[in-house]
Design a protein around this motif. Structure first.
Motif, PDB file in Angstrom:
ATOM      1  N   GLY A  14       0.929  -1.285   0.058  1.00  0.00           N
ATOM      2  CA  GLY A  14       0.066   0.121  -0.045  1.00  0.00           C
ATOM      3  C   GLY A  14       0.701   1.388   0.171  1.00  0.00           C
ATOM      4  N   THR A  15       2.058   1.254   0.930  1.00  0.00           N
ATOM      5  CA  THR A  15       2.689   2.357   0.915  1.00  0.00           C
ATOM      6  C   THR A  15       3.585   2.628  -0.459  1.00  0.00           C
ATOM      7  OG1 THR A  15       3.235   2.099   3.276  1.00  0.00           O
ATOM      8  CG2 THR A  15       4.750   3.587   2.070  1.00  0.00           C
ATOM      9  N   THR A  18       1.278   3.976  -3.045  1.00  0.00           N
ATOM     10  CA  THR A  18       0.660   5.297  -2.910  1.00  0.00           C
ATOM     11  C   THR A  18       1.953   6.224  -3.331  1.00  0.00           C
ATOM     12  OG1 THR A  18      -0.649   4.806  -0.700  1.00  0.00           O
ATOM     13  CG2 THR A  18       0.118   7.222  -0.901  1.00  0.00           C
ATOM     14  N   TRP A  19       3.008   5.977  -3.021  1.00  0.00           N
ATOM     15  CA  TRP A  19       4.275   6.647  -3.675  1.00  0.00           C
ATOM     16  C   TRP A  19       4.373   6.622  -5.021  1.00  0.00           C
ATOM     17  CZ3 TRP A  19       7.575  10.388  -2.101  1.00  0.00           C
ATOM     18  CH2 TRP A  19       8.751  10.347  -2.873  1.00  0.00           C
ATOM     19  N   ARG A  21       1.762   6.579  -7.012  1.00  0.00           N
ATOM     20  CA  ARG A  21       0.553   7.650  -7.560  1.00  0.00           C
ATOM     21  C   ARG A  21       1.190   8.947  -7.299  1.00  0.00           C
ATOM     22  NH1 ARG A  21      -2.893   3.777  -5.218  1.00  0.00           N
ATOM     23  NH2 ARG A  21      -2.965   4.750  -3.151  1.00  0.00           N
ATOM     24  N   LYS A  22       1.660   9.256  -6.184  1.00  0.00           N
ATOM     25  CA  LYS A  22       2.345  10.702  -6.004  1.00  0.00           C
ATOM     26  C   LYS A  22       3.242  11.266  -7.010  1.00  0.00           C
ATOM     27  CE  LYS A  22       4.503  13.387  -2.569  1.00  0.00           C
ATOM     28  NZ  LYS A  22       4.826  13.428  -0.818  1.00  0.00           N
ATOM     29  N   HIS A 137      -5.681   5.540 -10.014  1.00  0.00           N
ATOM     30  CA  HIS A 137      -6.972   5.822  -9.317  1.00  0.00           C
ATOM     31  C   HIS A 137      -7.770   4.967  -9.192  1.00  0.00           C
ATOM     32  CE1 HIS A 137      -9.777   9.078  -7.629  1.00  0.00           C
ATOM     33  NE2 HIS A 137     -10.553   8.267  -8.284  1.00  0.00           N
TER      34      HIS A 137
END
Length: 232
Positions: A14-15, A18-19, A21-22, A137
């Motif tokens: 998950g981390t 998220t990274w 995506r950012k 997304h």
């Protein structure tokens, strides 16, 4: 490949997701033209109003794998196969695909829009930022269909570790047609559940290899493994 260690799994944590995506979002904020940036913002609002997608199709890229002059038929057959699987589909295309022509049959495109959510960008827009945004997304279950290697996006990422994460994410989410013959069932290459780089869990090593040293695209992976275990 059996008894996979956690390091061998291709899915990002998950981390990590998220990274990625950012970092992709930050790279997209540097689009070359203001028009492309504003269109991407409009697209983000479009995506928010829709359900999470299961698969995102690079419409123009996919349509061009078939016989020239039958692009709309190729796209329709790919969309129809994914619809048959019960998937929620997004097709990303260009506005010229909506104008009837020899390549883009009106009836075919009408059926595509009945079977899938569609978003058509300006003809000069960059496709990849839209494709990556929608796929990331929608969540880790979402895949994308394209032959694009995404080299431009990997080049924009901040460091080697992030580029490796993006490469890993790409290998776990990119669907590519394994074969296509007009009028016959569309087939895709299988997405593997494990990462295809040299891996170890301390007690054993898993080494992917090509028997003939064949060159591959980034979305293609070796199918053979050498598994080494410490002798006891």
């Amino acid at each position: 490949m059996s008894n996979l260690s956690e390091t061998c799994k291709v899915a990002l944590s998950g981390t990590q997701a998220t990274w990625v995506r950012k970092c992709i979002s930050q790279a997209n904020s540097g689009l070359r033209s203001p028009e492309s940036f504003h269109e991407l913002e409009s697209f983000k609002n479009f995506v928010k109003r829709k359900p999470a997608f299961d698969v995102v199709i690079d419409g123009l890229n996919v349509a061009n794998i078939g016989i020239k002059g039958n692009q709309s038929q190729t796209l329709l057959e790919v969309v129809s196969e994914l619809e048959r699987q019960g998937l929620v589909i997004l097709v990303l295309g260009r506005k010229h695909m909506q104008r009837p022509s020899r390549s883009w049959d009106r009836h075919d495109m009408s059926l595509v829009q009945q079977k899938a959510h569609c978003f058509f960008t300006d003809n000069i827009s960059e496709d990849d930022p839209f494709l990556l945004y929608a796929t990331l997304h929608s969540g880790n279950h979402c895949n994308f269909v394209s032959r694009d290697l995404m080299r431009d996006h990997k080049a924009c990422l901040p460091d080697g570790a992030t580029r490796r994460l993006f490469f890993k994410w790409q290998r776990g989410h990119q669907l590519v047609l394994s074969s296509y013959t007009p009028g016959k069932r569309v087939r895709f290459q299988r997405i593997l559940s494990y990462d295809t780089i040299v891996q170890t869990n301390g007690g054993s090593w898993h080494i992917p290899y090509d028997e003939n040293g064949a060159e591959r695209c980034t979305y293609e992976v070796p199918q053979k493994w050498l598994c080494l275990t410490n002798a006891k």
